[in-house]
Design a protein around this motif. Structure first.
Motif, PDB file in Angstrom:
ATOM      1  N   MET A  84     -16.161 -12.320   5.987  1.00 27.43           N
ATOM      2  CA  MET A  84     -15.498 -11.095   5.574  1.00 27.43           C
ATOM      3  C   MET A  84     -14.106 -11.054   6.189  1.00 27.43           C
ATOM      4  SD  MET A  84     -16.789  -7.262   6.208  1.00 27.43           S
ATOM      5  CE  MET A  84     -15.633  -5.976   6.357  1.00 27.43           C
ATOM      6  N   VAL A  85     -13.117 -10.735   5.362  1.00 21.71           N
ATOM      7  CA  VAL A  85     -11.739 -10.640   5.824  1.00 21.71           C
ATOM      8  C   VAL A  85     -11.507  -9.230   6.354  1.00 21.71           C
ATOM      9  CG1 VAL A  85      -9.324 -10.751   5.153  1.00 21.71           C
ATOM     10  CG2 VAL A  85     -10.964 -12.340   4.141  1.00 21.71           C
ATOM     11  N   LEU A  86     -11.045  -9.114   7.586  1.00 19.77           N
ATOM     12  CA  LEU A  86     -10.732  -7.809   8.143  1.00 19.77           C
ATOM     13  C   LEU A  86      -9.368  -7.369   7.635  1.00 19.77           C
ATOM     14  CD1 LEU A  86     -11.953  -8.324  11.796  1.00 19.77           C
ATOM     15  CD2 LEU A  86     -13.111  -7.122   9.958  1.00 19.77           C
ATOM     16  N   PRO A  87      -9.249  -6.102   7.226  1.00 22.73           N
ATOM     17  CA  PRO A  87      -7.968  -5.657   6.680  1.00 22.73           C
ATOM     18  C   PRO A  87      -6.887  -5.645   7.744  1.00 22.73           C
ATOM     19  CG  PRO A  87      -9.463  -3.809   6.950  1.00 22.73           C
ATOM     20  CD  PRO A  87     -10.255  -5.064   7.245  1.00 22.73           C
ATOM     21  N   ASP A  88      -5.699  -5.978   7.331  1.00 23.89           N
ATOM     22  CA  ASP A  88      -4.545  -5.911   8.205  1.00 23.89           C
ATOM     23  C   ASP A  88      -4.331  -4.433   8.538  1.00 23.89           C
ATOM     24  OD1 ASP A  88      -1.827  -5.575   9.050  1.00 23.89           O
ATOM     25  OD2 ASP A  88      -1.393  -7.566   8.260  1.00 23.89           O
ATOM     26  N   ARG A  89      -4.313  -4.087   9.790  1.00 24.52           N
ATOM     27  CA  ARG A  89      -4.196  -2.691  10.237  1.00 24.52           C
ATOM     28  C   ARG A  89      -2.929  -2.036   9.681  1.00 24.52           C
ATOM     29  NH1 ARG A  89      -8.148  -0.290  10.423  1.00 24.52           N
ATOM     30  NH2 ARG A  89      -9.148  -2.089   9.640  1.00 24.52           N
ATOM     31  N   ARG A  90      -1.870  -2.809   9.492  1.00 20.81           N
ATOM     32  CA  ARG A  90      -0.631  -2.231   8.963  1.00 20.81           C
ATOM     33  C   ARG A  90      -0.806  -1.779   7.524  1.00 20.81           C
ATOM     34  NH1 ARG A  90       2.643  -7.291  11.036  1.00 20.81           N
ATOM     35  NH2 ARG A  90       0.710  -8.092  10.215  1.00 20.81           N
ATOM     36  N   TRP A  91      -1.523  -2.585   6.728  1.00 15.69           N
ATOM     37  CA  TRP A  91      -1.797  -2.177   5.346  1.00 15.69           C
ATOM     38  C   TRP A  91      -2.658  -0.929   5.333  1.00 15.69           C
ATOM     39  CZ3 TRP A  91       0.901  -3.214   1.388  1.00 15.69           C
ATOM     40  CH2 TRP A  91       1.481  -4.470   1.180  1.00 15.69           C
ATOM     41  N   ALA A  92      -3.701  -0.912   6.158  1.00 16.12           N
ATOM     42  CA  ALA A  92      -4.596   0.244   6.204  1.00 16.12           C
ATOM     43  C   ALA A  92      -3.837   1.495   6.641  1.00 16.12           C
ATOM     44  CB  ALA A  92      -5.767  -0.041   7.137  1.00 16.12           C
ATOM     45  N   ALA A  93      -2.932   1.365   7.613  1.00 13.35           N
ATOM     46  CA  ALA A  93      -2.145   2.508   8.069  1.00 13.35           C
ATOM     47  C   ALA A  93      -1.243   3.017   6.949  1.00 13.35           C
ATOM     48  CB  ALA A  93      -1.320   2.120   9.287  1.00 13.35           C
ATOM     49  N   LEU A  94      -0.645   2.116   6.198  1.00 11.13           N
ATOM     50  CA  LEU A  94       0.215   2.515   5.089  1.00 11.13           C
ATOM     51  C   LEU A  94      -0.592   3.200   3.992  1.00 11.13           C
ATOM     52  CD1 LEU A  94       2.991   2.498   3.682  1.00 11.13           C
ATOM     53  CD2 LEU A  94       2.333   0.286   2.700  1.00 11.13           C
ATOM     54  N   LEU A  95      -1.690   2.592   3.576  1.00 15.44           N
ATOM     55  CA  LEU A  95      -2.494   3.155   2.499  1.00 15.44           C
ATOM     56  C   LEU A  95      -3.072   4.510   2.881  1.00 15.44           C
ATOM     57  CD1 LEU A  95      -4.413  -0.001   1.217  1.00 15.44           C
ATOM     58  CD2 LEU A  95      -2.346   1.036   0.285  1.00 15.44           C
ATOM     59  N   GLY A  96      -3.390   4.696   4.158  1.00 17.50           N
ATOM     60  CA  GLY A  96      -3.955   5.950   4.616  1.00 17.50           C
ATOM     61  C   GLY A  96      -3.005   7.133   4.488  1.00 17.50           C
ATOM     62  N   ARG A  97      -1.748   6.869   4.266  1.00 13.68           N
ATOM     63  CA  ARG A  97      -0.747   7.936   4.142  1.00 13.68           C
ATOM     64  C   ARG A  97      -0.663   8.504   2.734  1.00 13.68           C
ATOM     65  NH1 ARG A  97       4.698   5.756   6.574  1.00 13.68           N
ATOM     66  NH2 ARG A  97       5.240   7.945   6.289  1.00 13.68           N
ATOM     67  N   PHE A  98      -1.342   7.873   1.772  1.00 13.49           N
ATOM     68  CA  PHE A  98      -1.232   8.286   0.375  1.00 13.49           C
ATOM     69  C   PHE A  98      -2.609   8.580  -0.207  1.00 13.49           C
ATOM     70  CE2 PHE A  98       2.195   5.296   1.320  1.00 13.49           C
ATOM     71  CZ  PHE A  98       3.305   6.069   0.998  1.00 13.49           C
ATOM     72  N   PRO A  99      -2.669   9.459  -1.193  1.00 11.88           N
ATOM     73  CA  PRO A  99      -3.955   9.667  -1.873  1.00 11.88           C
ATOM     74  C   PRO A  99      -4.284   8.432  -2.722  1.00 11.88           C
ATOM     75  CG  PRO A  99      -2.224  10.956  -2.927  1.00 11.88           C
ATOM     76  CD  PRO A  99      -1.622  10.343  -1.700  1.00 11.88           C
ATOM     77  N   ALA A 100      -5.546   8.178  -2.890  1.00  8.43           N
ATOM     78  CA  ALA A 100      -5.976   7.000  -3.652  1.00  8.43           C
ATOM     79  C   ALA A 100      -5.624   7.152  -5.132  1.00  8.43           C
ATOM     80  CB  ALA A 100      -7.479   6.807  -3.500  1.00  8.43           C
ATOM     81  N   PRO A 101      -4.961   6.159  -5.711  1.00 14.76           N
ATOM     82  CA  PRO A 101      -4.675   6.192  -7.146  1.00 14.76           C
ATOM     83  C   PRO A 101      -5.890   5.696  -7.933  1.00 14.76           C
ATOM     84  CG  PRO A 101      -3.735   4.229  -6.188  1.00 14.76           C
ATOM     85  CD  PRO A 101      -4.347   4.999  -5.059  1.00 14.76           C
ATOM     86  N   ARG A 102      -5.816   5.785  -9.234  1.00 14.91           N
ATOM     87  CA  ARG A 102      -6.912   5.270 -10.063  1.00 14.91           C
ATOM     88  C   ARG A 102      -6.881   3.749 -10.130  1.00 14.91           C
ATOM     89  NH1 ARG A 102      -7.006   8.348 -15.615  1.00 14.91           N
ATOM     90  NH2 ARG A 102      -4.841   7.719 -15.523  1.00 14.91           N
ATOM     91  N   VAL A 103      -5.662   3.161 -10.160  1.00 16.82           N
ATOM     92  CA  VAL A 103      -5.515   1.713 -10.301  1.00 16.82           C
ATOM     93  C   VAL A 103      -4.384   1.234  -9.388  1.00 16.82           C
ATOM     94  CG1 VAL A 103      -4.948  -0.184 -11.884  1.00 16.82           C
ATOM     95  CG2 VAL A 103      -6.229   1.778 -12.717  1.00 16.82           C
ATOM     96  N   VAL A 104      -4.575   0.048  -8.802  1.00 17.33           N
ATOM     97  CA  VAL A 104      -3.541  -0.620  -8.022  1.00 17.33           C
ATOM     98  C   VAL A 104      -3.357  -2.012  -8.600  1.00 17.33           C
ATOM     99  CG1 VAL A 104      -2.981  -1.645  -5.783  1.00 17.33           C
ATOM    100  CG2 VAL A 104      -3.983   0.631  -5.889  1.00 17.33           C
ATOM    101  N   ILE A 105      -2.107  -2.408  -8.784  1.00 13.67           N
ATOM    102  CA  ILE A 105      -1.799  -3.766  -9.231  1.00 13.67           C
ATOM    103  C   ILE A 105      -1.230  -4.503  -8.035  1.00 13.67           C
ATOM    104  CG2 ILE A 105      -0.433  -5.190 -10.792  1.00 13.67           C
ATOM    105  CD1 ILE A 105      -0.493  -2.779 -12.736  1.00 13.67           C
TER     106      ILE A 105
END
Length: 97
Positions: free
Chosen positions: A1-22
């Protein structure tokens, strides 16, 4: 299992989840998307898929199988409807056969 990069998780946590990500399908963002936005659909960027195909096959494959696969890869960005996507998947299945 790949552990998420904490920087990506910190960035994504600042926004509401969209329906789709490309995404280009980098392992760091993929893991963070799975963790932070588990209900969000993830679509691989078709231009990046085409580039990956060209990297493995070159721009001028010599075999008929390679030429056919390159045509399939190039056709990805011309799909605009579900019926076209189904036809493309059928063609890919035929190529595998």
């Amino acid at each position: 299992m790949v552990l998420p990069d904490r920087r990506w998780a910190a960035l994504l946590g600042r926004f509401p989840a969209p329906r789709v990500v490309i995404t280009d399908d980098g392992s760091g963002i993929a893991a963070a998307l799975s963790e932070c936005w588990s209900e969000t659909a993830v679509q691989r960027c078709l231009v990046h898929v085409q580039r990956n195909v060209r990297t493995y096959l070159t721009g001028r494959p010599r075999t008929e199988a390679g030429k056919a696969l390159l045509r399939l890869g190039r056709a990805l960005t011309r799909i605009h409807a579900p019926a076209e996507a189904a036809a493309w998947l059928a063609a890919l299945h035929d190529w595998h056969q």
